[in-house]
Write a protein that holds these residues in place. Structure first.
Motif, PDB file in Angstrom:
ATOM      1  N   ASN A  80       0.624  -0.612   0.213  1.00 33.83           N
ATOM      2  CA  ASN A  80       0.115  -0.188  -0.024  1.00 33.83           C
ATOM      3  C   ASN A  80       0.965   1.205  -0.013  1.00 33.83           C
ATOM      4  OD1 ASN A  80      -2.555  -1.361  -0.079  1.00 33.83           O
ATOM      5  ND2 ASN A  80      -2.903  -1.683   2.520  1.00 33.83           N
ATOM      6  N   GLU A  81       2.201   1.051   0.776  1.00 33.31           N
ATOM      7  CA  GLU A  81       2.595   2.403   1.113  1.00 33.31           C
ATOM      8  C   GLU A  81       4.093   2.239  -0.272  1.00 33.31           C
ATOM      9  OE1 GLU A  81       4.144   2.355   5.313  1.00 33.31           O
ATOM     10  OE2 GLU A  81       5.471   1.591   4.080  1.00 33.31           O
ATOM     11  N   LEU A  82       3.879   1.437  -1.035  1.00 30.44           N
ATOM     12  CA  LEU A  82       4.734   1.652  -2.615  1.00 30.44           C
ATOM     13  C   LEU A  82       4.229   2.247  -3.408  1.00 30.44           C
ATOM     14  CD1 LEU A  82       6.696   1.180  -4.568  1.00 30.44           C
ATOM     15  CD2 LEU A  82       6.680  -1.238  -4.697  1.00 30.44           C
ATOM     16  N   CYS A  83       2.684   1.212  -3.062  1.00 27.10           N
ATOM     17  CA  CYS A  83       1.328   2.212  -4.565  1.00 27.10           C
ATOM     18  C   CYS A  83       1.141   3.593  -4.206  1.00 27.10           C
ATOM     19  CB  CYS A  83      -0.235   0.690  -4.215  1.00 27.10           C
ATOM     20  SG  CYS A  83       0.309  -0.201  -4.640  1.00 27.10           S
ATOM     21  N   ALA A  84       0.968   4.020  -2.856  1.00 26.51           N
ATOM     22  CA  ALA A  84       0.466   5.712  -2.759  1.00 26.51           C
ATOM     23  C   ALA A  84       1.939   5.966  -3.235  1.00 26.51           C
ATOM     24  CB  ALA A  84       0.989   5.814  -0.929  1.00 26.51           C
ATOM     25  N   ALA A  85       3.077   5.911  -2.992  1.00 25.01           N
ATOM     26  CA  ALA A  85       3.836   6.345  -3.331  1.00 25.01           C
ATOM     27  C   ALA A  85       4.277   6.930  -5.052  1.00 25.01           C
ATOM     28  CB  ALA A  85       5.598   5.596  -3.419  1.00 25.01           C
ATOM     29  N   ILE A  86       3.764   5.547  -5.652  1.00 27.63           N
ATOM     30  CA  ILE A  86       3.481   5.237  -6.891  1.00 27.63           C
ATOM     31  C   ILE A  86       2.670   6.081  -7.794  1.00 27.63           C
ATOM     32  CG2 ILE A  86       3.177   3.818  -9.382  1.00 27.63           C
ATOM     33  CD1 ILE A  86       4.275   1.350  -8.020  1.00 27.63           C
ATOM     34  N   LYS A  87       1.041   6.134  -6.915  1.00 31.81           N
ATOM     35  CA  LYS A  87      -0.187   7.425  -7.151  1.00 31.81           C
ATOM     36  C   LYS A  87       0.402   8.327  -7.455  1.00 31.81           C
ATOM     37  CE  LYS A  87      -3.732   3.808  -6.393  1.00 31.81           C
ATOM     38  NZ  LYS A  87      -4.427   4.602  -7.891  1.00 31.81           N
ATOM     39  N   GLN A  88       2.016   9.226  -5.923  1.00 31.99           N
ATOM     40  CA  GLN A  88       2.318  10.592  -6.249  1.00 31.99           C
ATOM     41  C   GLN A  88       2.682  10.777  -7.461  1.00 31.99           C
ATOM     42  OE1 GLN A  88       2.578  12.838  -2.290  1.00 31.99           O
ATOM     43  NE2 GLN A  88       4.879  12.434  -3.903  1.00 31.99           N
ATOM     44  N   THR A  89       3.834   9.689  -8.328  1.00 37.65           N
ATOM     45  CA  THR A  89       4.218  10.422  -9.368  1.00 37.65           C
ATOM     46  C   THR A  89       2.991  10.127 -10.688  1.00 37.65           C
ATOM     47  OG1 THR A  89       6.655  10.134  -8.582  1.00 37.65           O
ATOM     48  CG2 THR A  89       6.308  10.386 -10.925  1.00 37.65           C
TER      49      THR A  89
END
Length: 955
Positions: A76-85
Motif C-alpha cells: 500500500n505504501e509503495l502504491c501510494a508512492a507510485i500514485k503520487q507520480t
C-alpha cells in the motif's frame, strides 16, 4: 485511504551547500544495468546521493522504508508512492487479501504489481531508501521479485546499510546489479577540501572521507572550534561526539525541543506546537534545517531528523514522557479525523483503549473505501495486546471480517456481541444482524438469510428510512441472486411507492437505482439503462454509499446489448477497478464474469463477421472469475454454480472430450437458479450452432425460452427465439419462421437486445425475411438500420454461367444484353474493395478489341450496367474514386461470394454439413461460357474447393 507521511514518499531536498556527486550519478543513470544497490554504513550520504539520482531523472517514485513488518502495508505504501507520480496507477492490494495463505502468494502479488507498473506509459526511476530497516521475510521476498523481474519501464535504486541479501545472490553473480559501497560514497580528499575550504591531511585521515563526519566538522569549525581542538576518534565514537558537540552549541530551549520531538518520525510543526505546548515549532525546525543541523525539510511543510541524529537524541529519552507525547499526538490527529496517523501513534503509545475508540469512529468509512488492511493491522494490534473487546468493538470487527469474507471469525464476533448490545442502539443492532444475514446467504442459503431479514424488517419503525433501506436492499439482493425476479421487482416497487407516500424522495431514488439490476436480470435492457442513468442524479457521496451493492457490472452488459460496446467496456473496467480497490470480494468474481462475457460476445461477433480477434482477454477475465468464485460463498448453490460456469467456459475454450463436459453441464443445470439455467442453456445452443448440431441447439433454445418466460427472465430467451428462427429458415419452414421472426424482432425491440444483430451472417437472413414478408415493418426497419443491413435487390449467379435477376426467386432477369456488360459486372464484383482502373478493365476484357476508343466503350458499358441496376432499385451502384471503379455490393447477392464465405466456414470447423453446403452452391465452372482469361485463377480455385468438399462427402 492509506495515510502515509509525505516525508516518506517525497524526494528529500538537499541544502545548497551539498556537493553534487557527478561521477557517481553518471555511474548510476548511464549504466545499462537497471538495478542499483547502494549500501554503506550510517552517515555515508546514501539518502543524499539517492535524492541526487532522483533529481537527475524525469519521473521518480520515492519511498523511504520504516521497518515494515506487513506485506500489505508495504504494498500500500509503495502504491501510494507510485500514485503520487502517476495518479492513473491502478493497483489494489486488497484484491489479493483472499490469496494471502497460498504458497505462491508473494510471486502472484509481485507479478501483478510488475504488470501494473508496466502499464504506465512513461519510464521512471523507483527509489527505495532504508531497505535495511525491513526484516520481514515476505517484504524481502517481494522486493526480490521486483528486482529479479524488474518492470521494463523502470530503473530500481535501493539504499541500505546492509549488503544485498541472499535472494539477490544470483543477480550479483550474473552482474545484473550495480553496487556502490561506502568505498565509492566516501568523499575524496579533493571533495573534502572543497567542503571545508582548505586541505588538512590529518583531518581527512580522521574522517576517511566519511560524509557525515566531514559535514559535522564543517559545522563545528563554522561555530568557532579550532582545527587543533578536533580530536581523532574511531568511527564508532566519532558520530556520538559530533552530535554531542553540535547539540551542545545550541540554547537550552532548542535542545529540549530536539529531545522531545525526536520521538516523532515526521515533524509536523502544528502538531508539535499543540503536543509540546509551544508556539514556535516551525521557527525552530526552520532554524535547524537552515543551519544543516541534521534536519531535513520535506514536502508540505514538514521536517525530519537524520536517522543517526534521531537515534542519538532518543538514547536518553524518558519512556513514560515519550508515551504521553505519542498519545497526545494520537488525540491531536483524531480530532482532525486523520485516523490513520492517530492509530499509528496510539499503537506506538500502547494506548489500545484509544485505538479502539479510533476504530469505532472510522471503521464504517474505511470499509466503504476498501481500507481493509489498516483495519486488519489495528485489530491485530488489539489482539496482540490482549485488549478487551466491548460489544460495539466486536460488532465492528465482525462487520470488517464479514466484508472481507472471513465468515467463520465474523460469526464468532457477532454471535458474542449481539446478546450484549444495548437494545436502544437500533443502528448497531441492525448493522450486526445485516451481516449475520450476509453470512447465512454465503454459508447456508438464500432462504435462511431471508428468514432473518424478514424478521428484522418486522422490527423496523419506519420502512422508508435509510436504516430500513440497508435491510430491505439485502432482501432484494438475495431475491435477484436466487432468480426470484418477480418477487424482487414487487418488493422494490412497493418500497418506492412507500417512500413516495412518505415524501422520502432520497431513499426512493436509492430503490429506483437498484431497479436497473432487476430489469437487467429480467432482460429489459432499455429499462436497466434508463434507471442507471437516472441514478446519476443521486449525489456522489450517496452513490459511494450505495456502491456497497454494485449495479455497474450489470448495466455494462445492458449497454452492450443496446449496441454501445465502448460504453460497456469502459463501465465494466471502471467498476472492476472500484471493486478491487474497495475489496468487495463478494461481487468481484461476478464482475470478472461479466467482463469475460462482454469481451466474449464482442469477440464472437467480430469473428463470425470475418475478423480475427482472439479470446485472450475473455479467458483472462474468466480465469480471474474462476479463482474468486469459491472464495467467499460456501453454499451448495455456490459450489454447483462455480462448477457449472467452469464447464461452460471449458466447453468453449478447452480441448478434449466435449461430450463429457456437455453431459456434466446438463447434470448441473437443475441445481442452479433459473437465471443461471438460462445462461447455461444459452451457451449450449450457441456451441451446438457452431458445430452445426441444430437439433440439440433447438432443444436448448426451447428450454431456455420455457424457463425465461416462466421466470420473467428474457435476455437469453430473446436470443433463443433468434436461434429457432434461423433454424426454421434453414429448413424452409416459412409459416413457422414467420411466427418466430415476429416474436424475435418484437422482443429485441421491446427489451433493447440489439447487439447480436451485428452478427450479420447469422441474423441478416432473419431481417431480410421480415423485410420481404412485411413482418413488423416499423420494428424491422429500425433493427435493419441498427445492423446496417441493406436488403438485397439484385441476385447474380456466376457459377455455371452468368445470370442476373432483380428478385430472389430468379423470375425477373436484369436486361444486360451485351456479353461484355455481363463480363464487366462480374469483373468488378471480383475486384471487390480493390476496384479497377480503366486500364485494368481494358487489359482484362477488351484486350483484343479493335475499337479506336476503348475508353468510351468502357464508359458506355459502365453506364448501361449502372442504369440497369438503378432500375432494380440500387441508386448508387458504381462509383469512381481515385481513378478506380468500384461496384457497391451491399444490395447485391452473388453466388461466388456465398461460395467463398461457405468455404471460410468449412476451413474453420471442417464439418460434413458444411462440405455438403459447398457442393450445393457449386453449379458449375466460374463464368462458364465466357472466354474471360482473367477469371481462370478463380475457376481453378473454385474447382479445387469443389473437389475437396466432394472428397469429404464421399468418404
Amino acid at each position: 485511504m492509506i495515510n502515509i507521511p509525505s516525508v516518506r514518499i517525497t524526494v528529500p531536498k538537499g541544502s545548497a551547500a551539498l556537493i553534487t556527486r557527478k561521477n557517481l550519478l553518471n555511474t548510476v543513470l548511464a549504466s545499462p544495468k537497471k538495478l542499483a544497490y547502494i549500501h554503506a554504513g550510517a552517515g555515508y550520504g546514501k539518502t543524499t546521493f539517492l535524492s541526487q539520482v532522483a533529481g537527475g531523472a524525469e519521473n521518480v517514485v520515492w519511498l523511504s522504508l520504516e521497518g515494515e513488518d506487513d506485506i500489505f502495508t508495504f504494498v500500500n505504501e509503495l502504491c501510494a508512492a507510485i500514485k503520487q507520480t502517476f495518479p492513473e496507477f491502478d493497483f489494489a492490494s486488497s484484491e489479493y487479501l483472499p490469496f494471502a495463505e497460498k504458497d505462491d502468494f508473494i510471486s502472484m502479488l509481485a507479478g501483478a504489481m510488475i504488470c501494473s507498473m508496466e502499464n504506465l506509459t512513461k519510464d521512471f526511476v523507483l527509489v527505495l531508501d532504508d531497505v535495511h530497516t525491513t526484516e520481514n521475510a515476505g517484504v524481502k521476498q517481494l522486493l526480490s521479485g521486483l528486482m529479479k523481474y524488474a518492470p521494463k519501464n523502470a530503473r530500481l535504486c535501493l539504499g541500505s546499510r546492509e549488503a544485498p541479501w541472499d535472494d539477490l545472490l544470483s543477480l550479483r553473480i550474473k552482474g545484473d546489479i550495480l553496487e556502490l559501497t561506502q568505498k565509492e560514497l566516501a568523499f575524496t580528499r579533493e571533495e573534502t577540501a572543497g567542503i571545508l575550504g582548505f586541505d588538512d591531511s590529518s583531518l581527512y585521515d580522521s574522517t576517511e572521507g566519511w560524509p557525515l563526519a566531514v559535514g559535522s566538522f564543517k559545522m563545528l569549525l563554522e561555530s568557532g572550534m579550532p582545527v587543533c581542538d578536533i580530536p581523532s576518534f574511531g568511527k564508532e565514537a566519532l558520530y556520538a561526539y559530533l552530535f554531542r558537540e553540535c547539540v551542545g552549541s545550541l540554547n537550552t530551549g532548542l535542545v529540549n525541543f530536539l529531545k522531545w520531538s525526536a520521538c516523532f518520525t515526521e515533524l509536523d510543526p502544528q502538531m508539535l506546537d499543540e503536543v509540546l505546548s509551544i508556539k514556535n515549532a516551525r521557527l525552530m525546525l526552520e532554524s535547524l534545517a537552515s543551519r544543516n543541523i541534521f534536519t531535513i525539510k520535506t514536502g508540505e511543510g514538514f521536517y525530519r531528523y537524520h536517522t543517526l541524529f534521531r537515534n542519538s537524541l532518543l538514547k536518553d529519552r524518558d519512556e513514560s514522557g515519550t508515551l504521553q507525547l505519542l498519545e497526545k499526538a494520537a488525540r491531536y490527529y483524531f480530532l482532525k479525523k486523520q485516523y490513520s496517523i492517530a492509530a499509528r501513534y496510539a499503537i506506538d503509545a500502547k494506548g489500545y483503549g484509544f485505538l479502539a475508540e479510533i476504530i469505532l469512529a472510522c471503521y464504517r468509512d474505511y470499509i466503504k473505501a476498501g481500507s481493509y488492511n489498516e483495519l486488519r493491522i489495528w485489530f491485530r494490534a488489539l489482539n496482540d495486546a490482549h485488549a478487551e473487546f466491548s460489544p460495539r468493538l466486536l460488532v465492528a470487527k465482525g462487520v470488517y471480517l464479514s466484508v472481507v469474507g472471513n465468515f467463520v471469525e465474523a460469526e464468532a464476533c457477532l454471535t458474542a456481541a449481539i446478546p450484549l448490545l444495548n437494545q436502544n442502539d437500533k443502528e448497531l443492532y441492525i448493522e450486526a444482524m445485516i451481516h449475520q444475514a450476509r453470512m447465512l446467504r454465503n454459508f447456508i442459503s438464500f432462504e435462511e438469510s431471508n428468514k432473518l431479514l424478514d424478521e428484522l424488517i418486522t422490527r423496523l419503525d419506519d420502512p422508508t428510512s435509510e436504516r430500513s433501506y440497508s435491510v430491505v436492499i439485502e432482501k432484494i439482493y438475495n431475491l435477484c441472486w436466487n432468480s426470484q425476479i418477480r418477487e424482487s421487482y414487487a418488493l422494490c416497487r412497493w418500497m418506492i411507492e412507500e417512500c413516495a407516500r412518505a415524501g422520502n424522495l432520497k431513499v426512493k431514488a436509492w430503490y429506483e437505482r437498484y431497479l436497473s439490476v432487476i430489469h437487467f436480470v429480467a432482460g429489459r435492457m432499455k429499462d436497466a439503462v434508463y434507471y442507471y442513468e437516472k441514478s446519476m442524479e443521486i449525489p456522489e457521496n450517496e452513490r459511494s454509499y450505495l456502491d456497497m451493492h454494485s449495479i455497474d457490472i450489470f448495466v455494462a452488459k445492458a449497454y452492450q446489448m443496446l449496441g454501445q460496446r465502448d460504453k460497456a467496456v469502459s463501465l465494466v473496467t471502471a467498476e472492476l477497478s472500484k471493486l478491487r480497490s474497495a475489496g468487495r470480494y463478494e461481487e468481484l468474481w461476478l464482475g470478472y464474469l461479466f467482463a469475460a462475457e462482454i469481451h466474449y460476445q464482442s469477440t464472437s461477433i467480430d469473428r463470425v463477421n470475418g475478423g480475427s480477434p482472439t479470446f485472450e482477454t475473455t479467458i483472462r477475465y474468466f480465469t480471474l472469475a474462476n479463482e474468486y468464485a469459491p472464495l467467499y460463498r460456501k453454499t451448495q448453490f455456490q459450489m454447483d454454480l462455480t462448477k457449472l460456469l467452469y464447464n461452460i467456459y471449458s466447453l468453449l475454450f478447452a480441448t478434449g472430450d466435449k461430450e463429457k463436459i456437455i453431459s456434466e453441464i446438463y447434470e448441473d443445470i437443475p441445481k442452479v437458479g433459473d437465471y443461471f439455467k438460462t445462461i447455461a442453456l444459452g451457451r449450449l445452443y450457441h456451441y451446438f450452432g457452431i458445430v452445426s448440431d441444430f437439433e440439440r441447439a433447438a432443444s436448448c433454445a426451447k428450454r431456455s425460452i420455457e424457463i425465461g418466460e416462466r421466470a420473467d427472465m428474457m435476455m437469453v430467451a430473446t436470443m433463443a427465439y433468434g436461434v429457432l428462427t434461423r433454424i426454421a429458415l434453414a429448413k424452409g419452414a416459412s409459416e413457422e419462421a414467420s411466427l418466430l421472426t415476429r416474436r424475435f424482432l418484437s422482443l429485441c425491440h421491446e427489451t433493447g437486445s440489439y447487439e447480436y444483430l451485428r452478427m450479420r451472417k447469422a441474423y441478416d437472413p432473419i431481417l431480410e425475411f421480415a423485410y420481404n414478408n412485411g413482418i413488423e415493418p416499423e420494428v424491422t426497419g429500425q433493427l435493419m438500420e441498427f445492423a446496417c443491413f441493406t436488403p438485397k435487390k439484385v441476385y447474380i449467379e456466376l457459377l455455371g454461367g452468368f445470370s442476373a435477376f432483380q428478385d430472389k426467386e430468379r423470375l425477373v432477369p436484369l436486361k444486360l444484353r451485351r456479353k461484355k456488360e455481363r463480363e464487366l459486372l462480374a469483373f468488378l464484383l471480383g475486384a471487390g474493395n480493390r476496384g479497377a482502373t480503366k486500364e485494368q478493365i481494358y487489359n482484362a476484357i477488351w484486350w483484343d478489341s479493335e475499337s479506336e476508343n476503348v475508353k468510351n466503350l468502357i464508359a458506355v458499358n459502365l453506364t448501361n450496367i449502372k442504369s440497369e441496376l438503378g432500375r432494380a432499385g440500387i441508386e448508387q451502384s458504381i462509383v469512381c474514386r481515385d481513378n478506380r471503379y468500384f461496384i457497391c455490393r451491399d444490395e447485391i447477392e452473388y453466388d461466388a461470394d456465398l461460395f467463398e464465405k461457405a468455404y471460410a466456414d468449412y476451413k474453420q470447423s471442417g464439418t460434413a454439413a458444411q462440405a455438403k453446403k459447398l457442393l450445393s452452391l457449386y453449379k458449375g465452372e466460374y463464368l462458364a461460357g465466357f472466354e474471360a482469361l482473367w477469371a481462370e485463377p478463380m475457376r481453378i480455385k473454385y474447382r479445387d474447393i469443389y473437389e475437396e468438399a466432394r472428397h469429404v462427402v464421399c468418404q
